[in-house]
Structures are given as C-alpha cells and as structure tokens.
Motif scaffolding. Structure first.
Motif: not given
Ligand SMILES: [Zn+2]
Length: 302
Positions: A129-150
């Motif tokens: 919960e407190e880590k949303h600015h430094e943790v990402v979930l690798v999972f495909p979907g309509p919401q997902s972004i590409s690595i270069k935009d992390i």
C-alpha cells in the motif's frame, strides 16, 4: 529407446562450448534466445544429471538439481558452482498454492539471485500500500504500461504521494522530485536521477489461476507493466495457453534485459543471462531427449 548417456552428454557439452564461444560478441539472439547466452559452466549440472537424483541437505528429500521446497541446490550440486546473479532491483514472486512446486521456474530466480528474490505463497503476500511509487506489478492488461515508461509514471506517483494525492490522479508534474535512497544498489549518479523503481512483482501461476491472484485487493493500484511480446521456450505446454505466455524465469529475465537498456540506459552485456542457468540446461536436455526419443530423460527432468 535409450541413448548412450556419454554420447548424450558429449552432445550437450559440444553444444554448450559452442554458445560460450559466440557469447562474447552477441548479446541476445532473436530466433532462439537460449542459444547465445553468457552462462557459467554447466558442468556441475551435466554431472548431476548423469548421477541422477540427490539429497536435499535441508529436508532430506530426493531431488534433481535443486530442492523445490527448500530453494537450495541438492548435495551433488555444490552451491559454490552455481552462479550468483546481481540484480538492479528486488523481486517478489507470488506463487499460487496449487502450482506444483517442482514445475515452477520461479525457484530458479531464488537459487541464482537469493539476496534479491523472495517467493510468497498466495494468499500470504506482503502489503504494498505505501509502496505504489516504487513497486510495479508485471502483468499484461489494458492498464499496463511499457518498461521504458516506468520511471515517468513512478515519478508522477511519487510527486502525488508527497502532495498527499491519490496515485490515480493524472495531474501535471511541477518540479522533478529529487530521487534519494537508492540503498546499496550499485548504480551511478546519473542512473539514480532516472530510476526510482525498487521492486517488481511477478505472479507465478498457471494460465487459469493468475487472474485470481491479480484481482486480490492488495495488488490493486499498483503500476502495471507489460513485457514486449516474446515467444516462450518453455517445454511444458499448457492447454489453451498462447506461446507468448512466458515461464516465470523467462519473464524475469526479459524484464531485466529491457530494464537495463530502456531504463538504466546501459548496454546489455549478458549481466542477467545466468538467471537462465538451470532453464537453458533443462531446455536443451529435454529438447535433445525429445529429438532422440529418449523419453526417460525427458520424464526425469520434468
Ligand atoms: Zn529440501
């Protein structure tokens, strides 16, 4: 039908020495990505394969190469002969309890980069919960972004967090927040300015079970990242699963390769190839065994 084991191993040896030679000049091959890897000597695995199952020094179980419940190599695979891979970030792997442990390639990551990898069995997973600015979930979907935009997306979240705003708010950014606290990650100054990602989460599960874990409320709100489309080399085909559904170790490996070039902006020189130390060995073993009709070898290794 069985094949003379010495001939079989010799073939593997020749094969391996070939890709050691080509490694120095090439980084990743496009056709068969397991061909041109920069790998440590797999002699220890060849010997272990020849002598068969061995004892886990922790639980006493009889296993091939490593124990999938204790996450350690077995007695005839000395840990000093297993490469240690240094990663630029931490990895949490969330495993489905029904997933057969022996089939999971997530364990490869834990064996090869033990300081950087943690495996959790669902539903026992950490709070992010407190880590949303430094943790990402690798999972495909309509919401997902590409690595270069992390970095861009995490910086935005970081700014929103410091202003007490919600992650989802898409406000324009004012001033770039100075990135601090890179801990002991071996990154130089210029990298630190662009990098705030500290941890990536992977779901290790069969095709049918991933969605259940993905929809867990503790994983909601995390930035979702999608890998570039690549075909799997995995030998365990699951019914109804596309060949772009990577095994966990492949997904981790490809993530890191892309992260290295697209985010850290460094030339990739095979730094993470040893994450495929077990995987490539098993892949070639099974492929060779299947080609030569040696079902026994294929069966034992699976
Ligand atoms: Zn064990």
């Amino acid at each position: 039908m069985s094949l003379n084991p010495s001939v079989f191993l010799k073939e593997i040896e020749e094969h391996n020495s070939k890709f050691v030679e080509t490694n120095k000049t090439t980084s990743i091959a496009s056709e068969n990505p397991l061909q041109n890897l920069c790998l440590a000597s797999q002699e220890v695995l060849q010997k272990a394969q020849q002598s068969g199952r061995s004892k886990c020094l922790k639980c006493g179980g009889s296993r091939m190469f490593y124990c999938y419940t204790c996450y350690v190599p077995v007695e005839n695979v000395p840990i000093e002969q297993i490469p240690l891979v240094k990663l630029p970030l931490k990895i949490d792997i969330i495993k489905h309890p029904n997933e057969t442990d022996g089939k999971s390639t997530a364990i490869h990551a834990k064996l090869l980069a033990p300081e950087f990898v943690n495996i959790y069995t669902y539903p026992c997973i950490p709070e992010y919960e407190e880590k949303h600015h430094e943790v990402v979930l690798v999972f495909p979907g309509p919401q997902s972004i590409s690595i270069k935009d992390i970095s861009f997306h995490l910086q935005k979240r970081s700014q929103n967090k410091s202003r007490g705003q919600n992650d989802d708010l898409d406000k324009p950014s004012f001033k770039r927040k100075k990135i601090e606290d890179q801990e002991d990650y071996d990154l130089n100054d210029s990298m630190c300015k662009n990098t705030i990602l500290k941890k990536i989460i992977f779901i290790d599960s069969t095709w049918n079970q991933t969605n259940k874990i993905f929809s867990d409320e503790r994983l909601q709100g995390l930035l979702q990242v999608e890998l570039k489309t690549r075909k799997t080399c995995f030998w365990r085909h699951q019914k109804g699963k596309p060949d772009t559904f990577l095994s966990t170790i492949e997904a981790i490996y490809y993530f890191l390769v892309d992260y290295h070039t697209d985010v850290l902006k460094e030339k990739y020189k095979g730094q993470y190839d040893n994450l495929l130390f077990f995987y490539s060995f098993m892949y070639h073993l099974i492929k060779n065994a299947k080609c030569s009709g040696d079902k026994e070898t294929a069966k034992h290794t699976q």
